[in-house]
Design a protein around this motif. Structure first.
Motif, PDB file in Angstrom:
ATOM      1  N   ALA A 132      10.511  -4.739  -0.844  1.00  0.00           N
ATOM      2  CA  ALA A 132      10.231  -5.209   0.523  1.00  0.00           C
ATOM      3  C   ALA A 132       8.934  -6.019   0.492  1.00  0.00           C
ATOM      4  O   ALA A 132       7.889  -5.566   0.972  1.00  0.00           O
ATOM      5  N   PRO A 133       8.970  -7.221  -0.084  1.00  0.00           N
ATOM      6  CA  PRO A 133       7.753  -8.022  -0.255  1.00  0.00           C
ATOM      7  C   PRO A 133       7.036  -8.376   1.044  1.00  0.00           C
ATOM      8  O   PRO A 133       5.838  -8.631   1.038  1.00  0.00           O
ATOM      9  N   SER A 134       7.755  -8.379   2.153  1.00  0.00           N
ATOM     10  CA  SER A 134       7.116  -8.708   3.433  1.00  0.00           C
ATOM     11  C   SER A 134       6.464  -7.494   4.092  1.00  0.00           C
ATOM     12  O   SER A 134       5.739  -7.632   5.068  1.00  0.00           O
ATOM     13  N   SER A 135       6.733  -6.315   3.546  1.00  0.00           N
ATOM     14  CA  SER A 135       6.177  -5.086   4.104  1.00  0.00           C
ATOM     15  C   SER A 135       4.741  -4.905   3.630  1.00  0.00           C
ATOM     16  O   SER A 135       4.428  -5.083   2.446  1.00  0.00           O
ATOM     17  N   LYS A 136       3.836  -4.585   4.547  1.00  0.00           N
ATOM     18  CA  LYS A 136       2.420  -4.467   4.233  1.00  0.00           C
ATOM     19  C   LYS A 136       1.932  -3.035   4.387  1.00  0.00           C
ATOM     20  O   LYS A 136       2.455  -2.264   5.193  1.00  0.00           O
ATOM     21  N   THR A 137       0.920  -2.704   3.615  1.00  0.00           N
ATOM     22  CA  THR A 137       0.234  -1.428   3.775  1.00  0.00           C
ATOM     23  C   THR A 137      -1.216  -1.626   3.351  1.00  0.00           C
ATOM     24  O   THR A 137      -1.610  -2.695   2.892  1.00  0.00           O
ATOM     25  N   ARG A 138      -2.020  -0.598   3.498  1.00  0.00           N
ATOM     26  CA  ARG A 138      -3.446  -0.709   3.213  1.00  0.00           C
ATOM     27  C   ARG A 138      -3.709  -0.776   1.710  1.00  0.00           C
ATOM     28  O   ARG A 138      -3.024  -0.158   0.914  1.00  0.00           O
ATOM     29  N   ASP A 139      -4.767  -1.504   1.346  1.00  0.00           N
ATOM     30  CA  ASP A 139      -5.215  -1.515  -0.045  1.00  0.00           C
ATOM     31  C   ASP A 139      -5.757  -0.134  -0.416  1.00  0.00           C
ATOM     32  O   ASP A 139      -6.141   0.658   0.450  1.00  0.00           O
ATOM     33  N   ILE A 140      -5.822   0.122  -1.721  1.00  0.00           N
ATOM     34  CA  ILE A 140      -6.549   1.273  -2.235  1.00  0.00           C
ATOM     35  C   ILE A 140      -7.938   0.783  -2.637  1.00  0.00           C
ATOM     36  O   ILE A 140      -8.065  -0.170  -3.417  1.00  0.00           O
ATOM     37  N   LEU A 141      -8.975   1.396  -2.115  1.00  0.00           N
ATOM     38  CA  LEU A 141     -10.336   1.034  -2.514  1.00  0.00           C
ATOM     39  C   LEU A 141     -10.697   1.815  -3.773  1.00  0.00           C
ATOM     40  O   LEU A 141     -10.602   3.051  -3.793  1.00  0.00           O
ATOM     41  N   PHE A 142     -11.086   1.092  -4.824  1.00  0.00           N
ATOM     42  CA  PHE A 142     -11.512   1.736  -6.065  1.00  0.00           C
ATOM     43  C   PHE A 142     -12.931   1.290  -6.386  1.00  0.00           C
ATOM     44  O   PHE A 142     -13.241   0.094  -6.343  1.00  0.00           O
ATOM     45  N   ALA A 143     -13.801   2.249  -6.668  1.00  0.00           N
ATOM     46  CA  ALA A 143     -15.180   1.937  -7.020  1.00  0.00           C
ATOM     47  C   ALA A 143     -15.636   2.877  -8.129  1.00  0.00           C
ATOM     48  O   ALA A 143     -15.206   4.038  -8.198  1.00  0.00           O
ATOM     49  N   SER A 144     -16.479   2.376  -8.993  1.00  0.00           N
ATOM     50  CA  SER A 144     -17.055   3.218 -10.035  1.00  0.00           C
ATOM     51  C   SER A 144     -18.514   2.842 -10.223  1.00  0.00           C
ATOM     52  O   SER A 144     -18.901   1.687 -10.025  1.00  0.00           O
ATOM     53  N   GLY A 145     -19.324   3.835 -10.582  1.00  0.00           N
ATOM     54  CA  GLY A 145     -20.744   3.578 -10.757  1.00  0.00           C
ATOM     55  C   GLY A 145     -21.424   4.717 -11.480  1.00  0.00           C
ATOM     56  O   GLY A 145     -20.798   5.759 -11.772  1.00  0.00           O
ATOM     57  N   ILE A 146     -22.686   4.530 -11.764  1.00  0.00           N
ATOM     58  CA  ILE A 146     -23.474   5.532 -12.472  1.00  0.00           C
ATOM     59  C   ILE A 146     -24.143   6.460 -11.454  1.00  0.00           C
ATOM     60  O   ILE A 146     -24.783   6.000 -10.513  1.00  0.00           O
ATOM     61  N   ILE A 147     -23.973   7.764 -11.651  1.00  0.00           N
ATOM     62  CA  ILE A 147     -24.583   8.763 -10.774  1.00  0.00           C
ATOM     63  C   ILE A 147     -25.872   9.273 -11.424  1.00  0.00           C
ATOM     64  O   ILE A 147     -26.165   8.939 -12.577  1.00  0.00           O
ATOM     65  N   PRO A 148     -26.701  10.062 -10.714  1.00  0.00           N
ATOM     66  CA  PRO A 148     -28.014  10.461 -11.242  1.00  0.00           C
ATOM     67  C   PRO A 148     -27.984  11.162 -12.602  1.00  0.00           C
ATOM     68  O   PRO A 148     -28.992  11.149 -13.316  1.00  0.00           O
ATOM     69  N   HIS A 201     -15.728   7.660 -10.942  1.00  0.00           N
ATOM     70  CA  HIS A 201     -14.690   6.763 -10.445  1.00  0.00           C
ATOM     71  C   HIS A 201     -14.142   7.342  -9.142  1.00  0.00           C
ATOM     72  O   HIS A 201     -13.761   8.517  -9.095  1.00  0.00           O
ATOM     73  N   VAL A 202     -14.083   6.532  -8.096  1.00  0.00           N
ATOM     74  CA  VAL A 202     -13.655   7.020  -6.774  1.00  0.00           C
ATOM     75  C   VAL A 202     -12.546   6.126  -6.211  1.00  0.00           C
ATOM     76  O   VAL A 202     -12.664   4.900  -6.203  1.00  0.00           O
ATOM     77  N   PHE A 203     -11.479   6.771  -5.760  1.00  0.00           N
ATOM     78  CA  PHE A 203     -10.385   6.089  -5.063  1.00  0.00           C
ATOM     79  C   PHE A 203     -10.384   6.552  -3.613  1.00  0.00           C
ATOM     80  O   PHE A 203     -10.416   7.751  -3.345  1.00  0.00           O
ATOM     81  N   VAL A 204     -10.338   5.618  -2.678  1.00  0.00           N
ATOM     82  CA  VAL A 204     -10.210   5.951  -1.252  1.00  0.00           C
ATOM     83  C   VAL A 204      -8.860   5.418  -0.785  1.00  0.00           C
ATOM     84  O   VAL A 204      -8.592   4.215  -0.877  1.00  0.00           O
ATOM     85  N   CYS A 205      -8.027   6.323  -0.299  1.00  0.00           N
ATOM     86  CA  CYS A 205      -6.623   5.999  -0.013  1.00  0.00           C
ATOM     87  C   CYS A 205      -6.269   6.218   1.454  1.00  0.00           C
ATOM     88  O   CYS A 205      -6.823   7.106   2.109  1.00  0.00           O
ATOM     89  N   HIS A 206      -5.347   5.423   1.934  1.00  0.00           N
ATOM     90  CA  HIS A 206      -4.662   5.690   3.194  1.00  0.00           C
ATOM     91  C   HIS A 206      -3.214   5.271   2.973  1.00  0.00           C
ATOM     92  O   HIS A 206      -2.851   4.119   3.162  1.00  0.00           O
ATOM     93  N   PHE A 207      -2.400   6.240   2.538  1.00  0.00           N
ATOM     94  CA  PHE A 207      -1.009   5.972   2.176  1.00  0.00           C
ATOM     95  C   PHE A 207      -0.182   5.582   3.400  1.00  0.00           C
ATOM     96  O   PHE A 207      -0.560   5.883   4.535  1.00  0.00           O
ATOM     97  N   PRO A 208       0.965   4.927   3.186  1.00  0.00           N
ATOM     98  CA  PRO A 208       1.829   4.536   4.306  1.00  0.00           C
ATOM     99  C   PRO A 208       2.197   5.720   5.195  1.00  0.00           C
ATOM    100  O   PRO A 208       2.352   6.847   4.725  1.00  0.00           O
ATOM    101  N   SER A 209       2.347   5.446   6.473  1.00  0.00           N
ATOM    102  CA  SER A 209       2.607   6.496   7.461  1.00  0.00           C
ATOM    103  C   SER A 209       4.028   7.036   7.345  1.00  0.00           C
ATOM    104  O   SER A 209       4.864   6.508   6.609  1.00  0.00           O
ATOM    105  N   ARG A 210       4.290   8.075   8.111  1.00  0.00           N
ATOM    106  CA  ARG A 210       5.618   8.677   8.177  1.00  0.00           C
ATOM    107  C   ARG A 210       6.452   8.090   9.312  1.00  0.00           C
ATOM    108  O   ARG A 210       7.471   8.669   9.693  1.00  0.00           O
TER     109      ARG A 210
END
Length: 202
Positions: A12-28, A34-43
């Motif tokens: 379904a190429p015309s169907s849209k949903t939210r991106d997955i935000l991916f970030a990685s960095g050095i902690i103290p 590595h962190v993923f922030v998700c909002h999967f397609p609704s029901r």
């Protein structure tokens, strides 16, 4: 590093949903997180009718997770957000592979910090009188290793259910999240979901 993982449904190429935000960095501690922030397609349209969309998004997250594990057996990974599925649903338990916490964990596996809470009838969302954990925190096994410099543990994840986030559930009794809207009616609430959070230690 940060990137938006675009989701393109092949059937379904015309169907849209939210991106997955991916970030990685050095902690103290000097480690990489590595962190993923998700909002999967609704029901919307029904749980089973929309399940394939959440399964596809979960597979894309899993691909990225596998690429991280391929570079490091002891990668520190956090996957969080609104999955619109419960810990026991296929997208989470099978495709993403997030297991219930146990006494023995593997660094290259994923564990769902709220799995047990969901089984106990607790959650971030209330549907037809039943609480469930649509919002989850999933971590890699290395983050559950007490010998690691940056860790979390069973019991460190919770749903924030402060009184101001709740209202009386007049239909099913008890409490429910204090929503911003009920249908088209604005009622000055916060959300139909409660926040989920976890403590991490270093």
């Amino acid at each position: 590093h940060n990137e938006a993982i675009r989701i393109n449904f092949p059937t379904a190429p015309s169907s849209k949903t939210r991106d997955i935000l991916f970030a990685s960095g050095i902690i103290p501690t000097g480690d990489t997180l590595h962190v993923f922030v998700c909002h999967f397609p609704s029901r919307l349209g029904g749980e089973l009718e929309s399940e394939d969309r959440r399964i596809f998004v979960a597979s894309k997250v899993r691909e990225k997770v596998d690429s991280i594990f391929a570079k490091s057996d002891k990668a520190n990974i956090v996957i969080m957000g609104d999955f619109n599925d419960y810990p026991t649903n296929r997208s989470i338990s099978e495709i993403l592979g997030a297991q219930q916490l146990s006494n023995q964990t593997s660094p290259k596996k994923l564990y769902n910090m709220v799995y047990k809470l969901h089984l106990e009838g607790k959650g971030s969302n209330k549907h037809q009188g039943e609480w469930g954990a649509l919002d989850q925190l999933i971590v890699s096994g290395n983050l559950l290793n007490p010998q690691s410099k940056f860790t979390t543990k069973d019991g460190d994840a919770r749903f924030f259910d402060a009184n101001f986030l709740l209202e009386d559930d007049k239909q099913y009794l008890g409490k429910q999240p204090f929503r911003t809207y009920v249908g088209m009616k604005y009622q000055d609430g916060f959300s139909d979901h409660l926040p989920v959070y976890a403590d991490f230690w270093y």
